[in-house]
Motif scaffolding. Structure first.
Motif, PDB file in Angstrom:
ATOM      1  N   ASP A  19       0.839  -1.194   0.000  1.00  0.00           N
ATOM      2  CA  ASP A  19       0.000   0.000   0.000  1.00  0.00           C
ATOM      3  C   ASP A  19       0.878   1.250   0.000  1.00  0.00           C
ATOM      4  O   ASP A  19       1.940   1.293   0.629  1.00  0.00           O
ATOM      5  CB  ASP A  19      -0.924   0.013   1.218  1.00  0.00           C
ATOM      6  N   TRP A  20       0.394   2.271  -0.701  1.00  0.00           N
ATOM      7  CA  TRP A  20       1.115   3.541  -0.834  1.00  0.00           C
ATOM      8  C   TRP A  20       0.068   4.641  -0.956  1.00  0.00           C
ATOM      9  O   TRP A  20      -0.975   4.436  -1.579  1.00  0.00           O
ATOM     10  CB  TRP A  20       2.005   3.499  -2.081  1.00  0.00           C
ATOM     11  N   PRO A  21       0.308   5.818  -0.404  1.00  0.00           N
ATOM     12  CA  PRO A  21      -0.710   6.876  -0.491  1.00  0.00           C
ATOM     13  C   PRO A  21      -1.010   7.269  -1.938  1.00  0.00           C
ATOM     14  O   PRO A  21      -0.102   7.357  -2.772  1.00  0.00           O
ATOM     15  CB  PRO A  21      -0.055   8.044   0.255  1.00  0.00           C
ATOM     16  N   ASP A  22      -2.269   7.513  -2.215  1.00  0.00           N
ATOM     17  CA  ASP A  22      -2.638   8.007  -3.547  1.00  0.00           C
ATOM     18  C   ASP A  22      -1.974   9.353  -3.805  1.00  0.00           C
ATOM     19  O   ASP A  22      -1.914  10.208  -2.908  1.00  0.00           O
ATOM     20  CB  ASP A  22      -4.156   8.180  -3.651  1.00  0.00           C
ATOM     21  N   PRO A  23      -1.478   9.587  -5.019  1.00  0.00           N
ATOM     22  CA  PRO A  23      -0.886  10.893  -5.332  1.00  0.00           C
ATOM     23  C   PRO A  23      -1.955  11.977  -5.416  1.00  0.00           C
ATOM     24  O   PRO A  23      -3.110  11.707  -5.766  1.00  0.00           O
ATOM     25  CB  PRO A  23      -0.226  10.670  -6.689  1.00  0.00           C
ATOM     26  N   GLU A  24      -1.565  13.201  -5.100  1.00  0.00           N
ATOM     27  CA  GLU A  24      -2.459  14.351  -5.183  1.00  0.00           C
ATOM     28  C   GLU A  24      -1.972  15.279  -6.300  1.00  0.00           C
ATOM     29  O   GLU A  24      -0.790  15.605  -6.357  1.00  0.00           O
ATOM     30  CB  GLU A  24      -2.479  15.119  -3.856  1.00  0.00           C
ATOM     31  N   PRO A  25      -2.865  15.735  -7.172  1.00  0.00           N
ATOM     32  CA  PRO A  25      -2.426  16.598  -8.267  1.00  0.00           C
ATOM     33  C   PRO A  25      -2.180  18.033  -7.813  1.00  0.00           C
ATOM     34  O   PRO A  25      -2.909  18.568  -6.979  1.00  0.00           O
ATOM     35  CB  PRO A  25      -3.598  16.539  -9.245  1.00  0.00           C
ATOM     36  N   ARG A  26      -1.136  18.643  -8.360  1.00  0.00           N
ATOM     37  CA  ARG A  26      -0.966  20.083  -8.242  1.00  0.00           C
ATOM     38  C   ARG A  26      -1.833  20.747  -9.309  1.00  0.00           C
ATOM     39  O   ARG A  26      -2.498  20.062 -10.101  1.00  0.00           O
ATOM     40  CB  ARG A  26       0.501  20.456  -8.417  1.00  0.00           C
ATOM     41  N   ALA A  27      -1.823  22.057  -9.363  1.00  0.00           N
ATOM     42  CA  ALA A  27      -2.751  22.777 -10.251  1.00  0.00           C
ATOM     43  C   ALA A  27      -2.613  22.358 -11.711  1.00  0.00           C
ATOM     44  O   ALA A  27      -3.613  22.236 -12.429  1.00  0.00           O
ATOM     45  CB  ALA A  27      -2.523  24.286 -10.116  1.00  0.00           C
ATOM     46  N   GLN A  28      -1.375  22.123 -12.181  1.00  0.00           N
ATOM     47  CA  GLN A  28      -1.150  21.816 -13.594  1.00  0.00           C
ATOM     48  C   GLN A  28      -0.960  20.318 -13.853  1.00  0.00           C
ATOM     49  O   GLN A  28      -0.525  19.942 -14.945  1.00  0.00           O
ATOM     50  CB  GLN A  28       0.078  22.583 -14.101  1.00  0.00           C
ATOM     51  N   ASP A  29      -1.303  19.485 -12.877  1.00  0.00           N
ATOM     52  CA  ASP A  29      -1.091  18.040 -12.997  1.00  0.00           C
ATOM     53  C   ASP A  29      -2.388  17.309 -13.288  1.00  0.00           C
ATOM     54  O   ASP A  29      -3.494  17.834 -13.060  1.00  0.00           O
ATOM     55  CB  ASP A  29      -0.524  17.465 -11.699  1.00  0.00           C
ATOM     56  N   VAL A  30      -2.225  16.053 -13.712  1.00  0.00           N
ATOM     57  CA  VAL A  30      -3.338  15.104 -13.745  1.00  0.00           C
ATOM     58  C   VAL A  30      -2.910  13.859 -12.974  1.00  0.00           C
ATOM     59  O   VAL A  30      -1.715  13.606 -12.780  1.00  0.00           O
ATOM     60  CB  VAL A  30      -3.738  14.709 -15.182  1.00  0.00           C
ATOM     61  N   ILE A  31      -3.892  13.107 -12.532  1.00  0.00           N
ATOM     62  CA  ILE A  31      -3.636  11.777 -11.984  1.00  0.00           C
ATOM     63  C   ILE A  31      -4.012  10.770 -13.064  1.00  0.00           C
ATOM     64  O   ILE A  31      -5.124  10.790 -13.597  1.00  0.00           O
ATOM     65  CB  ILE A  31      -4.451  11.511 -10.700  1.00  0.00           C
ATOM     66  N   VAL A  32      -3.049   9.926 -13.415  1.00  0.00           N
ATOM     67  CA  VAL A  32      -3.265   8.894 -14.424  1.00  0.00           C
ATOM     68  C   VAL A  32      -3.495   7.561 -13.727  1.00  0.00           C
ATOM     69  O   VAL A  32      -2.707   7.157 -12.859  1.00  0.00           O
ATOM     70  CB  VAL A  32      -2.056   8.789 -15.365  1.00  0.00           C
ATOM     71  N   ARG A  33      -4.595   6.917 -14.074  1.00  0.00           N
ATOM     72  CA  ARG A  33      -4.821   5.525 -13.637  1.00  0.00           C
ATOM     73  C   ARG A  33      -3.977   4.648 -14.550  1.00  0.00           C
ATOM     74  O   ARG A  33      -4.218   4.553 -15.742  1.00  0.00           O
ATOM     75  CB  ARG A  33      -6.302   5.156 -13.735  1.00  0.00           C
ATOM     76  N   VAL A  34      -2.962   4.027 -13.978  1.00  0.00           N
ATOM     77  CA  VAL A  34      -1.982   3.291 -14.775  1.00  0.00           C
ATOM     78  C   VAL A  34      -2.561   1.945 -15.207  1.00  0.00           C
ATOM     79  O   VAL A  34      -3.061   1.176 -14.384  1.00  0.00           O
ATOM     80  CB  VAL A  34      -0.687   3.073 -13.965  1.00  0.00           C
ATOM     81  N   ARG A  35      -2.456   1.681 -16.502  1.00  0.00           N
ATOM     82  CA  ARG A  35      -2.901   0.393 -17.051  1.00  0.00           C
ATOM     83  C   ARG A  35      -1.738  -0.472 -17.511  1.00  0.00           C
ATOM     84  O   ARG A  35      -1.871  -1.707 -17.536  1.00  0.00           O
ATOM     85  CB  ARG A  35      -3.863   0.638 -18.225  1.00  0.00           C
ATOM     86  N   ALA A  36      -0.628   0.140 -17.865  1.00  0.00           N
ATOM     87  CA  ALA A  36       0.528  -0.628 -18.322  1.00  0.00           C
ATOM     88  C   ALA A  36       1.790   0.202 -18.122  1.00  0.00           C
ATOM     89  O   ALA A  36       1.777   1.421 -18.291  1.00  0.00           O
ATOM     90  CB  ALA A  36       0.385  -1.015 -19.795  1.00  0.00           C
ATOM     91  N   VAL A  37       2.875  -0.476 -17.743  1.00  0.00           N
ATOM     92  CA  VAL A  37       4.186   0.162 -17.571  1.00  0.00           C
ATOM     93  C   VAL A  37       5.223  -0.707 -18.275  1.00  0.00           C
ATOM     94  O   VAL A  37       5.294  -1.916 -18.022  1.00  0.00           O
ATOM     95  CB  VAL A  37       4.572   0.303 -16.088  1.00  0.00           C
ATOM     96  N   GLY A  38       6.021  -0.107 -19.152  1.00  0.00           N
ATOM     97  CA  GLY A  38       7.104  -0.838 -19.783  1.00  0.00           C
ATOM     98  C   GLY A  38       8.367  -0.722 -18.951  1.00  0.00           C
ATOM     99  O   GLY A  38       8.752   0.365 -18.526  1.00  0.00           O
ATOM    100  N   LEU A  39       9.008  -1.855 -18.688  1.00  0.00           N
ATOM    101  CA  LEU A  39      10.258  -1.833 -17.927  1.00  0.00           C
ATOM    102  C   LEU A  39      11.423  -1.390 -18.813  1.00  0.00           C
ATOM    103  O   LEU A  39      11.436  -1.635 -20.017  1.00  0.00           O
ATOM    104  CB  LEU A  39      10.564  -3.215 -17.347  1.00  0.00           C
TER     105      LEU A  39
END
Length: 325
Positions: A19-39
């Motif tokens: 478990d890790w805290p959910d990120p919080e967006p700054r004014a110019q940010d978005v939160i992306v729900r990650v579906r895939a990550v390439g190593l």
């Protein structure tokens, strides 16, 4: 949310899916729900620790990210919740997955300016195989290397993410492609994605073989992201006025060099440090058009990231390894 975290540098045993805290967006940010990550090898370097790079511990690596926008910062315009995106990890604050928290998690904070829209024709796993590898390959071969149709190119370590991207980009440009890898199975896969010639560097001298295949004139371009003891043989494989393109040093950053080849053949050694957002946008468009097709060798769930990184570290893979949170 769940994330793969390391609190100290070391082997894959330092990775923990927890478990890790959910990120919080700054004014110019978005939160992306990650579906895939390439190593990438960057994930290995970050976990092991890198000279002169301070990684804020505890840390989440992962820079090649695809998903959809889950929420918007207060000042974000031009984007909407639910849009599918891929991420350019080079931000004004630092590199995602090396200097700021990365995407090996269910959610990640990203500046809106670093988003690239995903066409419907590009699925999430494919998208996560594009930014670093194909962005690097496009910039290195075109902007830096000026590879032209009809030239010959030798790609070392061609079975990995950047290598397979270089093979495909070079073939798309119209070059004759020599691809070097370390097993018969990988060579067969390289032929399948466009290599004209495949060289087993575990069984033969890749430099001599490339020299022979080029009609004993040498190749026009060599792509070398390994360094170490491959550097001088790469120079030997080059034709007069050839270009040696360098974008990494996975086998050693202080290789020997034979200056005789440099001046006698008037060679150019050109460094390439990655990609710009325009390169990622161009690569995604080419993938959507079917002109490039990332090779995905393995897929793992987030909880098995340690096993995936071990596979990467052992070089027991072809193409890209993708994690699905």
């Amino acid at each position: 949310m769940k994330a793969v975290v390391f609190e100290a540098h070391g082997g894959v045993e330092v990775l923990s899916c927890r478990d890790w805290p959910d990120p919080e967006p700054r004014a110019q940010d978005v939160i992306v729900r990650v579906r895939a990550v390439g190593l990438n090898y960057l994930d290995i370097f970050a976990r092991r620790g890198m000279p002169n790079v301070t990684i804020p511990l505890p840390f989440i690596s992962g820079g090649d990210i695809a998903g959809e926008i889950e929420s918007l910062g207060a000042a974000v315009t031009g984007w909407r919740v639910g849009e599918r995106v891929v991420v350019n990890p080079k931000t004004a604050d630092g590199l995602i997955g090396e200097e700021i928290q990365g995407g090996l998690a269910e959610r990640v904070r990203v500046p809106a300016s670093n988003l690239v829209r995903l066409p419907d024709a590009v699925d999430d796993d494919t998208a996560a195989a594009v930014p670093i590898n194909f962005g690097t390959a496009l910039r290195m071969l075109t902007t830096i290397g000026n590879l032209r149709a009809g030239e010959t190119i030798l790609v070392l370590g061609a079975s990995g993410g950047v290598g397979t991207a270089c093979v495909q980009v070079a073939k798309m440009i119209g070059a004759e492609v020599l691809a070097a890898a370390g097993s018969a199975a990988k060579l067969e896969q390289l032929r399948a994605i466009g290599a004209d010639h495949a060289i087993d560097y575990a069984a033969e001298d890749f430099s001599r073989r490339a020299w022979d295949l080029s009609g004993k004139r040498g190749v026009d371009v060599v792509v070398n992201f390994t360094g170490g003891d491959t550097f001088v043989p790469s120079m030997r494989a080059l034709a007069r006025h050839g270009r040696l393109l360098v974008c990494g040093a996975t086998a050693g950053y202080a290789p020997p060099i034979d200056l005789r080849y440099l001046w006698r053949r008037e060679l150019q050694v050109l460094g390439s440090t990655g990609y710009a957002q325009a390169d990622i946008e161009a690569a995604i468009a080419l993938v959507a058009e079917g002109r490039l097709k990332p090779a995905i060798g393995h897929r793992f769930p987030l909880a098995e990231t340690a096993a995936a990184q071990q596979l990467l570290e052992d070089r027991a893979f072809f193409g890209k390894i993708v994690i699905n949170p």
